[in-house]
Structures are given as structure tokens and as C-alpha cells.
Design an enzyme around this catalytic site. Sequence first.
Site, short mmCIF file in Angstrom:
data_model
loop_
_atom_site.label_atom_id
_atom_site.label_comp_id
_atom_site.label_asym_id
_atom_site.label_seq_id
_atom_site.Cartn_x
_atom_site.Cartn_y
_atom_site.Cartn_z
N TYR A 288 -71.06 57.87 -93.36
CA TYR A 288 -70.13 58.17 -94.62
C TYR A 288 -70.30 57.69 -95.90
N THR B 271 -64.75 54.36 -101.01
CA THR B 271 -65.71 53.76 -99.64
C THR B 271 -67.11 53.35 -99.62
N SER C 108 -66.29 57.83 -103.35
CA SER C 108 -65.41 57.13 -102.85
C SER C 108 -65.48 55.66 -103.51
N ASN D 264 -64.14 72.84 -93.13
CA ASN D 264 -62.46 72.21 -92.53
C ASN D 264 -61.93 72.39 -93.36
N LYS E 215 -72.82 58.67 -99.69
CA LYS E 215 -72.10 58.55 -100.94
C LYS E 215 -72.45 58.43 -101.94
N ASP F 267 -72.86 77.93 -97.56
CA ASP F 267 -72.93 76.56 -97.18
C ASP F 267 -73.72 75.77 -98.38
N ASP G 180 -66.96 77.47 -100.67
CA ASP G 180 -67.45 76.98 -99.17
C ASP G 180 -67.79 77.62 -98.02
N ASN G 181 -67.97 76.45 -97.21
CA ASN G 181 -68.22 77.54 -95.95
C ASN G 181 -66.81 77.06 -94.58
N GLY H 179 -64.22 47.85 -89.20
CA GLY H 179 -64.51 48.48 -89.88
C GLY H 179 -62.77 48.46 -91.72
N PHE I 199 -59.48 56.61 -104.24
CA PHE I 199 -59.19 56.16 -103.80
C PHE I 199 -58.87 56.51 -102.39
N GLY J 294 -61.46 72.88 -99.80
CA GLY J 294 -60.32 72.07 -99.08
C GLY J 294 -58.93 71.53 -99.27
P1 NAD Z 1 -62.14 68.52 -97.18
O1 NAD Z 1 -62.91 68.62 -95.97
O2 NAD Z 1 -60.34 68.91 -97.66
O3 NAD Z 1 -62.38 69.49 -97.86
C1 NAD Z 1 -64.19 69.70 -97.99
C2 NAD Z 1 -64.43 71.33 -98.66
O4 NAD Z 1 -65.80 70.70 -98.23
C3 NAD Z 1 -64.28 71.73 -97.18
O5 NAD Z 1 -63.13 72.72 -97.32
C4 NAD Z 1 -65.00 72.20 -96.10
O6 NAD Z 1 -64.76 73.27 -95.61
C5 NAD Z 1 -66.12 72.20 -96.80
N1 NAD Z 1 -67.52 71.95 -96.93
C6 NAD Z 1 -68.25 70.93 -96.26
N2 NAD Z 1 -69.39 71.38 -96.02
C7 NAD Z 1 -69.53 71.95 -96.48
C8 NAD Z 1 -71.03 72.68 -97.04
N3 NAD Z 1 -71.75 72.83 -96.24
N4 NAD Z 1 -71.12 73.43 -97.68
C9 NAD Z 1 -69.89 74.55 -98.51
N5 NAD Z 1 -69.12 73.87 -97.81
C10 NAD Z 1 -68.75 73.06 -96.87
O7 NAD Z 1 -61.97 67.33 -98.12
P2 NAD Z 1 -61.28 66.91 -99.07
O8 NAD Z 1 -60.07 66.04 -98.73
O9 NAD Z 1 -60.82 67.19 -100.08
O10 NAD Z 1 -62.87 65.74 -100.03
C11 NAD Z 1 -63.32 66.46 -101.12
C12 NAD Z 1 -64.12 65.62 -101.87
O11 NAD Z 1 -63.52 64.29 -101.56
C13 NAD Z 1 -65.11 65.63 -99.78
O12 NAD Z 1 -66.30 65.14 -100.56
C14 NAD Z 1 -64.80 63.54 -99.71
O13 NAD Z 1 -65.86 63.06 -99.06
C15 NAD Z 1 -64.58 63.12 -100.85
N6 NAD Z 1 -63.40 61.90 -100.61
C16 NAD Z 1 -61.78 62.32 -99.96
C17 NAD Z 1 -61.20 61.54 -100.17
C18 NAD Z 1 -60.28 61.62 -99.52
O14 NAD Z 1 -59.50 60.50 -98.30
N7 NAD Z 1 -59.86 62.75 -98.72
C19 NAD Z 1 -61.39 60.04 -100.61
C20 NAD Z 1 -62.77 59.99 -101.31
C21 NAD Z 1 -63.60 61.06 -101.35
C1 WQD Z 2 -54.68 53.88 -94.92
C2 WQD Z 2 -54.16 52.24 -93.94
C3 WQD Z 2 -55.48 51.17 -91.82
C4 WQD Z 2 -54.15 55.44 -89.10
C5 WQD Z 2 -60.30 56.60 -95.71
C6 WQD Z 2 -61.81 56.32 -95.81
C7 WQD Z 2 -62.61 56.33 -96.85
C8 WQD Z 2 -61.29 57.61 -97.77
C9 WQD Z 2 -59.90 57.34 -97.45
C10 WQD Z 2 -63.03 59.27 -98.47
C11 WQD Z 2 -55.28 51.56 -93.81
C12 WQD Z 2 -53.84 52.17 -91.77
C13 WQD Z 2 -54.32 54.62 -90.83
C14 WQD Z 2 -53.48 54.20 -88.88
C15 WQD Z 2 -52.93 52.96 -89.59
N1 WQD Z 2 -62.35 58.89 -97.34
N2 WQD Z 2 -53.84 53.02 -90.64
N3 WQD Z 2 -52.62 53.66 -88.40
O1 WQD Z 2 -59.50 54.08 -94.17
O2 WQD Z 2 -57.83 53.21 -96.40
O3 WQD Z 2 -59.49 55.21 -96.29
O4 WQD Z 2 -59.79 57.62 -96.54
O5 WQD Z 2 -63.26 58.97 -99.03
O6 WQD Z 2 -63.58 56.75 -97.11
O7 WQD Z 2 -61.57 55.04 -94.57
O8 WQD Z 2 -57.86 55.39 -95.04
O9 WQD Z 2 -55.20 56.88 -94.41
O10 WQD Z 2 -57.04 55.35 -92.88
O11 WQD Z 2 -55.85 54.36 -93.87
O12 WQD Z 2 -52.17 52.02 -89.54
O13 WQD Z 2 -52.97 56.06 -87.93
O14 WQD Z 2 -53.38 52.95 -93.01
O15 WQD Z 2 -55.27 50.02 -91.53
O16 WQD Z 2 -55.03 49.86 -93.53
P1 WQD Z 2 -58.48 53.95 -95.45
P2 WQD Z 2 -56.85 55.36 -94.01
#
Ligand code: NAD
Ligand code: WQD
Length: 347
Positions: free
Chosen positions: A155, A133, A131, A36, A159, A63, A32-33, A301, A184, A11
Amino acid sequence: MAQLLISGGAGFIGSHTCLVLLEAGHHLMVIDNYHNSSPEALRRVANLAGPDAANRLNIVEGDIRNSDDLDRAFSNNKQDIEAVVHFAGLKAVGESVQQPLLYWDVNVVGSCCLLQAMQRHRCRTIVFSSSATLYGYPTQVPIPESAAVQPINPYGHSKAAVEQMLMDLSASEPGWRIARLRYFNPVGAHCSGKIGEDPRGIPNNLFPFVTQVAIGRRQELQVFGNDWPTPDGSGVRDYIHVMDLAEGHQAALDVLLQEDPQLLTLNLGSGTGHSVLDVVKAFEAVSGRSVPYTVQNRRPGDAACTVADPSQAAARLNWSTHRSLLEMCQDAWTWQQNNPKGYSTLD
Ligand code: NAD
Ligand code: WQD
């Protein structure tokens, strides 16, 4: 050098972290499955990491909810797995509201299965992708780790549940080494433009949406609200370059493997907030393209402002971010230009 298991390593964050860990000399087993992600991401990671890296990167397509898949990933290595970096999961807030059971299944049941497999294979070191979040609508900004955990969507609940599971485990059995890393807003890409974020369908998040507008794949950005109590009225977030984040994982692993068993809970952010309009301006500056936008209603939200207090991570990991908003935009732009359709277009 350690043998590590990386769940979700194909990912967005996982692929960049795999690169950093391979460059540090570690041996990786990825599970990884591809729900995504694409196998192409890991092929490119191996190429970027240098000539011998492919020999140190093994992959099980499987998975985390399947114990046979997990047992294969734990067993198919010359050395025992010393630590797990657990990225696998689902992350779309809106989808989690529509399909909460799916999120409880993949994120919570999946994490439980992974921890059970760790117990079977006598591995007790894990870095978990948590996260910001979790903080919901924060009551203080910058947000310290001591702030209330009060997620506002399924979600976030998933977490919080895994964070609790990890805390219960560490209390039940001495010897667990656990890092709960609260990211963040991870954005950007590796500076080579070979790996980056490849969202499926219409992006939910700001950065991939902006890059797709700049490249002409989408007409205009919708800015969700210009009446927030922020300096320019648009939402403020703590964006963190994905390579800084990847290096944060390396730092957390080093601490866990070197120090006594412990439970670490750390924000990974920069401590600096940028508004939606700051991001648009920075993106226009690096790309030379205009990013047209219209202002829409606030998105349900959303919080006005979320910014990390990153001082604990600095103190415990000797790590902090050093890449700027302009670098985040530049690297996201290079990735987007080189891969207009993400990994689905081979180079
Ligand atoms: P991503 O979707 O790009 O990566 C997640 C990976 O997990 C993917 O490769 C997907 O194929 C794999 N996956 C999903 N379900 C699976 C399963 N059941 N078994 C095996 N593999 C599986 O997401 P990312 O942005 O790289 O996020 C990675 C982690 O960080 C996630 O747990 C996400 O919740 C957390 N996170 C992400 C963000 C963000 O904004 N990107 C922010 C905070 C936390
Ligand atoms: C950022 C800012 C929007 C899209 C999300 C998840 C959070 C975490 C990270 C995993 C905000 C604004 C966005 C658009 C906009 N993921 N925006 N137009 O909401 O802070 O966090 O991703 O853990 O859980 O909620 O990130 O990039 O969606 O938004 O104006 O088309 O951009 O309102 O102020 P967010 P975001």
C-alpha cells in the site's frame, strides 16, 4: 466557484470533503465505483449541504481505470473541470500484502489513467491523497516532509509511486498545480452524525473498532502491545478529525487555484500524539460506555509513534487542525449510534 472532479468522493474522506466543497459553493462531479462506499453517503452529503446543493453535485458511477468512465466524468458538466481531488483507491495495508498487484492496479494504474484523462481534458490541477504510511518506521518524530520516504508495505509503495509520478509530471510540463497531501490518522465524523466511516467487515483501524465495541457489535478491543517506548506503552498516533482534513483539502485547492503553478507536499496532521489507551479513555468519557480490552502482541509492521510536523501546512495553507480528541470521539460515537450498521440501515 470552480467545477471540480472528485474521485472516490463517496468514501470516508471524500464524502466529508464533498460536503465542505459544496458548502463553499463549488460544483462537483464525483466518480466512484462504490467498491468501498455507498451511494447513500452522497445523498446525505447533498441533504446536509442545503437546498441548492443537489444541483451542484453530479455523479458518475465508474472506475478510474476506465478511460470511457473518466471521459464521461470530465465531459458531463456545463463548465470544464478546473481541478481534481483524487481520493479513489484502496487503503487496507494487510490486503495490500496479500494482493499487491491489485494495489498497483487500482492505486498506481488508476492514478495514471486519471492523469492521462486530465491531459486529454486539459486540466492540470490535482490534490492527491497521500499518506503518512510513506514514512514507514520514522527516524524522527514529529515527522517533517523532508523525512525519508521508506514505505514498508505494498500500500505504501503504491502511494510512493503515485507521489513520484506526480513529481515527474510537474518536472516535465510547466503549468501543473499539484498538492500531495500526506494524511496522518483520519478519524471521526461530521457532527450531525449523518455521514461517517463505514468500514466493511472487521475494522482494521483503531477508531472504528473502538466505536463498534462501545455499541456492543464487538466484544472487546485488542490493544496491540503495551511495551512500546511510549509514555503508557501503547502505540501513539496523530489522529486528525475528518472535518479538519476536509477543510485542509479546501485550503490546498484555494492555494493551487490562486497561486502560480507549483508542487506542494504537505503533512496533514495535528502535531499531537495520542496513545491507544488515551483513545479508549476519551471514548469511554464521551460515550459513557466501557470499552473492554485485552493486551495482545504488537501488530507486525506497526511503529511505536507517528506524529506529524504540521508546520509546513500551517505556513503554506494557513490551515491547522482545531478539533480535539474528545470531539473526534464524540462525533464518531454520534455517527455510530445513529447508524449502527453504517449506511446499510436507512434512517
Ligand atoms: P474509502 O475507501 O472510504 O474511499 C475511497 C473511495 O474510492 C471509495 O468510495 C471507493 O469506492 C472508491 N474507489 C476505490 N477504487 C476505485 C476505483 N477503481 N474507481 C473509482 N472509485 C474507486 O477511503 P478513505 O479513507 O476515504 O481514503 C481516501 C484516500 O485517502 C485513499 O486514497 C486512501 O489511500 C487515502 N488515505 C486514507 C487514510 C485513512 O486512514 N483513511 C490515510 C491516508 C491516506
Ligand atoms: C492505530 C494504533 C495500533 C487497531 C493505518 C494505516 C495507514 C493509514 C492510517 C492509510 C496503532 C493500535 C489498532 C486495534 C490497536 N491509512 N490498534 N488495536 O496503523 O497508524 O495507520 O491507518 O493511509 O497507512 O497503516 O492506524 O488505526 O490501524 O492503528 O491497538 O484493533 O492503534 O497498533 O498503535 P495506523 P490504526
